[in-house]
Write an enzyme that holds these catalytic residues in place. Structure first.
Site, PDB file in Angstrom:
ATOM      1  N   CYS A   2       0.819  -1.206   0.000  1.00 35.39           N
ATOM      2  CA  CYS A   2       0.000   0.000   0.000  1.00 35.39           C
ATOM      3  C   CYS A   2       0.854   1.258   0.000  1.00 35.39           C
ATOM      4  O   CYS A   2       1.950   1.270   0.571  1.00 35.39           O
ATOM      5  CB  CYS A   2      -0.886   0.032   1.238  1.00 35.39           C
ATOM      6  SG  CYS A   2      -1.837  -1.453   1.479  1.00 35.39           S
ATOM      7  N   ARG A  27       5.169  -0.093  -6.160  1.00 33.19           N
ATOM      8  CA  ARG A  27       5.196  -0.847  -4.910  1.00 33.19           C
ATOM      9  C   ARG A  27       4.305  -2.085  -4.971  1.00 33.19           C
ATOM     10  O   ARG A  27       4.439  -2.972  -4.132  1.00 33.19           O
ATOM     11  CB  ARG A  27       4.725   0.044  -3.757  1.00 33.19           C
ATOM     12  CG  ARG A  27       5.645   1.206  -3.481  1.00 33.19           C
ATOM     13  CD  ARG A  27       5.018   2.169  -2.497  1.00 33.19           C
ATOM     14  NE  ARG A  27       4.790   1.564  -1.213  1.00 33.19           N
ATOM     15  CZ  ARG A  27       5.626   1.615  -0.191  1.00 33.19           C
ATOM     16  NH1 ARG A  27       6.753   2.267  -0.313  1.00 33.19           N
ATOM     17  NH2 ARG A  27       5.354   1.030   0.958  1.00 33.19           N
ATOM     18  N   TRP A  73      -2.991  -2.752  -1.425  1.00 33.93           N
ATOM     19  CA  TRP A  73      -2.584  -4.131  -1.707  1.00 33.93           C
ATOM     20  C   TRP A  73      -3.369  -4.976  -0.710  1.00 33.93           C
ATOM     21  O   TRP A  73      -3.111  -4.920   0.491  1.00 33.93           O
ATOM     22  CB  TRP A  73      -1.075  -4.272  -1.490  1.00 33.93           C
ATOM     23  CG  TRP A  73      -0.475  -5.550  -1.970  1.00 33.93           C
ATOM     24  CD1 TRP A  73      -0.083  -5.855  -3.241  1.00 33.93           C
ATOM     25  CD2 TRP A  73      -0.123  -6.695  -1.183  1.00 33.93           C
ATOM     26  NE1 TRP A  73       0.475  -7.111  -3.285  1.00 33.93           N
ATOM     27  CE2 TRP A  73       0.451  -7.649  -2.036  1.00 33.93           C
ATOM     28  CE3 TRP A  73      -0.267  -7.021   0.175  1.00 33.93           C
ATOM     29  CZ2 TRP A  73       0.898  -8.888  -1.593  1.00 33.93           C
ATOM     30  CZ3 TRP A  73       0.167  -8.248   0.614  1.00 33.93           C
ATOM     31  CH2 TRP A  73       0.752  -9.175  -0.269  1.00 33.93           C
ATOM     32  N   ASN A  99      -1.989   2.350   5.694  1.00 33.01           N
ATOM     33  CA  ASN A  99      -1.094   1.239   5.338  1.00 33.01           C
ATOM     34  C   ASN A  99      -0.841   0.421   6.591  1.00 33.01           C
ATOM     35  O   ASN A  99      -0.683   0.995   7.666  1.00 33.01           O
ATOM     36  CB  ASN A  99       0.261   1.766   4.868  1.00 33.01           C
ATOM     37  CG  ASN A  99       0.178   2.431   3.520  1.00 33.01           C
ATOM     38  OD1 ASN A  99      -0.866   2.435   2.884  1.00 33.01           O
ATOM     39  ND2 ASN A  99       1.292   2.997   3.086  1.00 33.01           N
ATOM     40  N   GLY A 100      -0.718  -0.879   6.459  1.00 31.42           N
ATOM     41  CA  GLY A 100      -0.422  -1.717   7.626  1.00 31.42           C
ATOM     42  C   GLY A 100      -1.602  -2.618   7.951  1.00 31.42           C
ATOM     43  O   GLY A 100      -2.533  -2.769   7.145  1.00 31.42           O
ATOM     44  N   GLU A 480      18.526 -17.170  -7.269  1.00 31.88           N
ATOM     45  CA  GLU A 480      18.082 -15.848  -7.702  1.00 31.88           C
ATOM     46  C   GLU A 480      17.560 -15.894  -9.154  1.00 31.88           C
ATOM     47  O   GLU A 480      16.563 -15.251  -9.478  1.00 31.88           O
ATOM     48  CB  GLU A 480      19.238 -14.846  -7.555  1.00 31.88           C
ATOM     49  CG  GLU A 480      18.961 -13.435  -8.026  1.00 31.88           C
ATOM     50  CD  GLU A 480      17.801 -12.736  -7.321  1.00 31.88           C
ATOM     51  OE1 GLU A 480      17.275 -13.264  -6.321  1.00 31.88           O
ATOM     52  OE2 GLU A 480      17.388 -11.680  -7.815  1.00 31.88           O
ATOM     53  N   LYS A 484      13.825 -14.796 -10.159  1.00 33.21           N
ATOM     54  CA  LYS A 484      13.535 -13.758 -11.167  1.00 33.21           C
ATOM     55  C   LYS A 484      12.528 -14.290 -12.176  1.00 33.21           C
ATOM     56  O   LYS A 484      11.572 -13.623 -12.512  1.00 33.21           O
ATOM     57  CB  LYS A 484      14.800 -13.318 -11.912  1.00 33.21           C
ATOM     58  CG  LYS A 484      15.727 -12.372 -11.216  1.00 33.21           C
ATOM     59  CD  LYS A 484      15.223 -10.971 -11.001  1.00 33.21           C
ATOM     60  CE  LYS A 484      14.440 -10.819  -9.743  1.00 33.21           C
ATOM     61  NZ  LYS A 484      15.018 -10.729  -8.466  1.00 33.21           N
ATOM     62  N   GLU A 487       9.019 -14.704 -10.633  1.00 35.09           N
ATOM     63  CA  GLU A 487       8.397 -13.423 -10.241  1.00 35.09           C
ATOM     64  C   GLU A 487       7.743 -12.715 -11.417  1.00 35.09           C
ATOM     65  O   GLU A 487       6.635 -12.207 -11.291  1.00 35.09           O
ATOM     66  CB  GLU A 487       9.465 -12.465  -9.677  1.00 35.09           C
ATOM     67  CG  GLU A 487       9.832 -12.694  -8.244  1.00 35.09           C
ATOM     68  CD  GLU A 487      10.917 -11.718  -7.770  1.00 35.09           C
ATOM     69  OE1 GLU A 487      10.794 -11.228  -6.649  1.00 35.09           O
ATOM     70  OE2 GLU A 487      11.883 -11.446  -8.519  1.00 35.09           O
ATOM     71  N   HIS A 503      19.359 -36.003  -5.700  1.00 39.46           N
ATOM     72  CA  HIS A 503      18.631 -36.351  -4.480  1.00 39.46           C
ATOM     73  C   HIS A 503      17.146 -35.998  -4.584  1.00 39.46           C
ATOM     74  O   HIS A 503      16.470 -35.869  -3.577  1.00 39.46           O
ATOM     75  CB  HIS A 503      19.254 -35.635  -3.276  1.00 39.46           C
ATOM     76  CG  HIS A 503      20.689 -36.000  -3.055  1.00 39.46           C
ATOM     77  ND1 HIS A 503      21.081 -37.294  -2.788  1.00 39.46           N
ATOM     78  CD2 HIS A 503      21.820 -35.260  -3.107  1.00 39.46           C
ATOM     79  CE1 HIS A 503      22.408 -37.328  -2.664  1.00 39.46           C
ATOM     80  NE2 HIS A 503      22.874 -36.111  -2.863  1.00 39.46           N
ATOM     81  N   LYS A 602       6.654  -4.347  -4.035  1.00 38.39           N
ATOM     82  CA  LYS A 602       8.070  -3.989  -3.980  1.00 38.39           C
ATOM     83  C   LYS A 602       8.576  -4.003  -2.546  1.00 38.39           C
ATOM     84  O   LYS A 602       9.680  -4.432  -2.261  1.00 38.39           O
ATOM     85  CB  LYS A 602       8.254  -2.589  -4.586  1.00 38.39           C
ATOM     86  CG  LYS A 602       9.686  -2.090  -4.610  1.00 38.39           C
ATOM     87  CD  LYS A 602      10.466  -2.793  -5.672  1.00 38.39           C
ATOM     88  CE  LYS A 602      11.936  -2.473  -5.694  1.00 38.39           C
ATOM     89  NZ  LYS A 602      12.715  -3.607  -6.250  1.00 38.39           N
TER      90      LYS A 602
HETATM   91  C1  G6P Z   1       9.597  -8.245  -1.881  1.00 36.04           C
HETATM   92  C2  G6P Z   1      10.058  -7.886  -3.274  1.00 36.04           C
HETATM   93  C3  G6P Z   1      11.358  -8.603  -3.589  1.00 36.04           C
HETATM   94  C4  G6P Z   1      12.394  -8.288  -2.530  1.00 36.04           C
HETATM   95  C5  G6P Z   1      11.892  -8.638  -1.127  1.00 36.04           C
HETATM   96  C6  G6P Z   1      12.821  -8.107  -0.054  1.00 36.04           C
HETATM   97  O1  G6P Z   1       9.185  -9.553  -1.836  1.00 36.04           O
HETATM   98  O2  G6P Z   1       9.067  -8.223  -4.229  1.00 36.04           O
HETATM   99  O3  G6P Z   1      11.834  -8.161  -4.850  1.00 36.04           O
HETATM  100  O4  G6P Z   1      13.563  -9.000  -2.794  1.00 36.04           O
HETATM  101  O5  G6P Z   1      10.628  -8.009  -0.916  1.00 36.04           O
HETATM  102  O6  G6P Z   1      12.837  -6.720  -0.132  1.00 36.04           O
HETATM  103  P1  G6P Z   1      13.917  -5.805   0.530  1.00 36.04           P
HETATM  104  O7  G6P Z   1      13.428  -4.400   0.270  1.00 36.04           O
HETATM  105  O8  G6P Z   1      13.909  -6.125   1.999  1.00 36.04           O
HETATM  106  O9  G6P Z   1      15.214  -6.075  -0.094  1.00 36.04           O
END
Ligand code: G6P
Length: 607
Positions: A2, A27, A73, A99-100, A480, A484, A487, A503, A602
């Site tokens: 949010c 975000r 959100w 927010n929250g 990673e 990616k 996501e 395994h 985000k």
């Molecule tokens: C969310 C984002 C990710 C990010 C993670 C940690 O899940 O979508 O892209 O890696 O948060 O975020 P930070 O701001 O703590 O690195």
């Protein structure tokens, strides 16, 4: 997650709020709304979907010079127009955006309902509007303070009242809030990107503080009405940094920025004469650094993967036991804080709830926690005991790319400091620095070949499942790469140590499940080649990310991408960039919403 914005000033508020919400889109959100105050009226317009959907229904003649806006959100209650913020009280005189999460909202709601109040939405946030209305006796700030004392949970709130025009009251507990100071205009926002087009002068609101802004002033007090004087900070980001320029997506822009963002992360921090580095913000003396016997890293998502790379690096080079753990798990397992252990909380946004709460729990137990953050003034950056800003510039795409390479750059610097204090010779330090400073050029070589990855994505984007496999320091890079891809393209992908496939995951191998192998010419190359052969023997397609001129590998795989040869420990840089590009081009090929992938946010400010 949010986002919040508030505006008070001479300009038409609706336009400013909509533009601000547009900046907050990155975000992650699923609905949005604004409330505009004008001559004794409050007008709420809200809509599920994108800001453009909201904009389409905002009346062209909507007048008013103060108001609040929100991107939601969904947590409590589905994605509907009614659940979108702002929420109003029964009389429609008060509007709030939140927010929250209000954890005791069910109890509060039951009490308010027994008082005869009918709720319009299914949200936890609506209780705040009704509580403020119940406590309102002609002073909005007081009513907000009294209401806050009843709330349990996290909040960043903005609130306006019809009878107190040109005034916004905001408060924070766990969700960020910043005051933007303009010329005869004031802003409140959850995130500086929302207001960067208007001002760079900001004041960060802390937990359990209440702020009241008018068009030309602001006051901050604690919940007991004690005034708090705060310093005004200057945002260092430039407006063009939060714009796409000629790139199709922010993610593409951010991937291509990496030679510069990595350079910024180490600039001014290397000491060639001593073959070491210096990190001014650690707040640790040389003696304290020397006493460190163990390092623990906590983080989430991509930042966690950066932590895993750092753990391999520091254990093998600085020779200090080091491990990385998911912050969300650390908090709830009653972690042991051992003596002479240094903790790092890694977070691009500096606001991730899982990481922040774990950090607080560790600090409560006496741990020293350093932050590795990108967003200056973010909560983790402020509450940590010291740390390193990675200076990536704003990262707008939800999927993190340049922050990852800058986070590991910070760790490569820290690793050099520790190593040079202990056993690393001057000559080895020089070698290390030379190779670290060469990383941006190696990445440029990868970026120059982006078209090859685009073609490759064209050949592979239709597959439904992928494995990403690497070993040693490239194992977290495989994780990673898989993250990616899932996501932003929504293709199912799993990352594993290449050794581990026998395994279990090897059961998944068939013609329909490509395996992406990271296989640089390091000491594990032969072992990984054996794993490739195991996959090939089972008719699996293999894409190898290998070094230039590695003819042996190229001859046994179906597809390959050549990365520049760098010393083993620097491979994460040159390996992760092509994986980012591969994921990006797959998502583009599939027509996905690359910068704002479904369901993701985000900055995840709830647990
Ligand atoms: C969310 C984002 C990710 C990010 C993670 C940690 O899940 O979508 O892209 O890696 O948060 O975020 P930070 O701001 O703590 O690195």
């Amino acid at each position: 997650m949010c986002g919040i914005i508030g505006y008070c000033g001479p300009k038409p508020a609706a336009q400013i709020l909509i533009d601000g919400l547009k900046r907050l889109e990155y975000r992650g959100y699923d609905s949005a709304g604004i409330c505009i105050g004008n001559n004794g009226s409050l007008t709420v317009v809200k809509k599920k979907g994108k800001i453009r959907d909201l904009k389409a229904i905002v009346p062209k003649n909507l007048q008013g010079n103060f108001g609040i806006g929100h991107t939601r959100w969904a947590t409590h209650g589905g994605v509907t127009d009614i659940n979108a913020h702002p929420h109003t009280d029964v009389s429609g005189k008060i509007a709030i955006a939140h927010n929250g999460i209000i954890e005791n909202f069910a109890v509060l709601k039951a009490k308010l309902e027994s008082d005869g109040i009918t709720f319009k939405s299914e949200t936890d946030s609506e209780v705040i509007a009704h509580l403020i209305a119940q406590n309102y006796k002609g002073n909005l700030e007081q009513a907000v303070k009294e209401s806050l004392s009843l709330l349990e949970g996290t909040y960043g709130i903005v609130c306006i009242h019809i009878d107190e025009p040109f005034k916004i009251v905001g408060a924070r507990n766990g969700s960020p809030l910043v005051v933007g100071i303009g010329e005869k205009e004031m802003f409140l926002a959850s995130d500086v990107t929302a207001i960067l087009a208007h001002t760079k002068q900001v004041v960060y609101v802390e937990d359990r503080e209440v702020v009241t802004v008018t068009c030309d002033d602001y006051t901050i007090t604690d919940l007991k009405d004690r005034p708090i004087n705060k310093k005004i900070d200057e945002i260092t980001w430039e407006l063009q940094q939060i714009e796409k320029g000629d790139f199709a997506h922010f993610m593409e822009k951010e991937i291509f920025e990496q030679p510069e963002s990595i350079t910024r992360a180490y600039s001014g921090r290397t000491e060639a004469e001593q073959a070491t580095a210096k990190l001014g913000g650690l707040n640790l003396t040389t003696k304290e650094l020397l006493n460190i016997e163990r390092i623990k890293i906590i983080a989430a998502g991509t930042s966690f993967h950066a932590g895993l790379v750092a753990a391999y690096l520091m254990e093998s080079i600085a020779r200090i036991p080091c491990n990385a753990e998911l912050a969300s798990e650390v908090r709830y397992r009653n972690p042991l804080v051992e003596r002479n252990t240094l903790y790092f909380a890694v977070s691009q946004s500096g606001e991730t709830a899982d990481t922040l709460y774990a950090m607080r729990e560790l600090q409560r137990k006496g741990a020293t926690v350093l932050g590795i953050c990108n967003v200056v003034g973010s909560t983790i950056a402020r509450e940590s005991d010291g740390g390193v800003y990675i200076h990536s510039g704003p990262e707008i795409a939800v999927a993190s790319t340049k922050a990852f390479t800058s986070q590991i750059t910070a760790f490569y610097l820290f690793n050099l400091i520790l190593s040079r204090m202990r056993h690393m010779s001057f000559e080895s330090g020089e070698w290390y620095l030379k190779n670290m400073l060469a990383v941006p050029d190696s990445i440029k070589i990868v970026l120059d070949k982006a078209a090859q990855l685009k073609d490759m994505a064209g050949r592979y984007a239709h597959y439904k499942d992928f494995l990403f496999l690497g070993r040693g320091i490239n194992y977290p890079v495989a994780l990673e790469g898989a993250l990616k891809l899932k996501e932003i393209s929504y293709i199912h992908a799993e990352g594993y140590s290449a050794a581990e496939i026998k395994h279990g995951p090897i059961a998944l191998i068939n013609e329909e499940t490509p395996s992406v192998f990271l296989v640089p010419a390091d000491r594990l190359r032969e072992k990984v080649i054996s794993n490739i052969k195991e996959v090939k023997a089972r008719k699996g397609r293999v894409i190898a990310f290998c070094n230039e001129k590695d003819e042996e590998i190229k001859s046994i795989v179906d597809d390959f991408f050549e990365v520049p040869k760098v010393p083993g420990i620097f491979n994460p840089f040159v390996m992760v960039v092509p994986l980012q590009l591969f994921a990006y081009y797959c998502a583009v090929e599939l027509g996905r919403d690359v910068d704002q992938p479904r369901n993701l946010a985000k900055s995840v400010t709830v647990e």
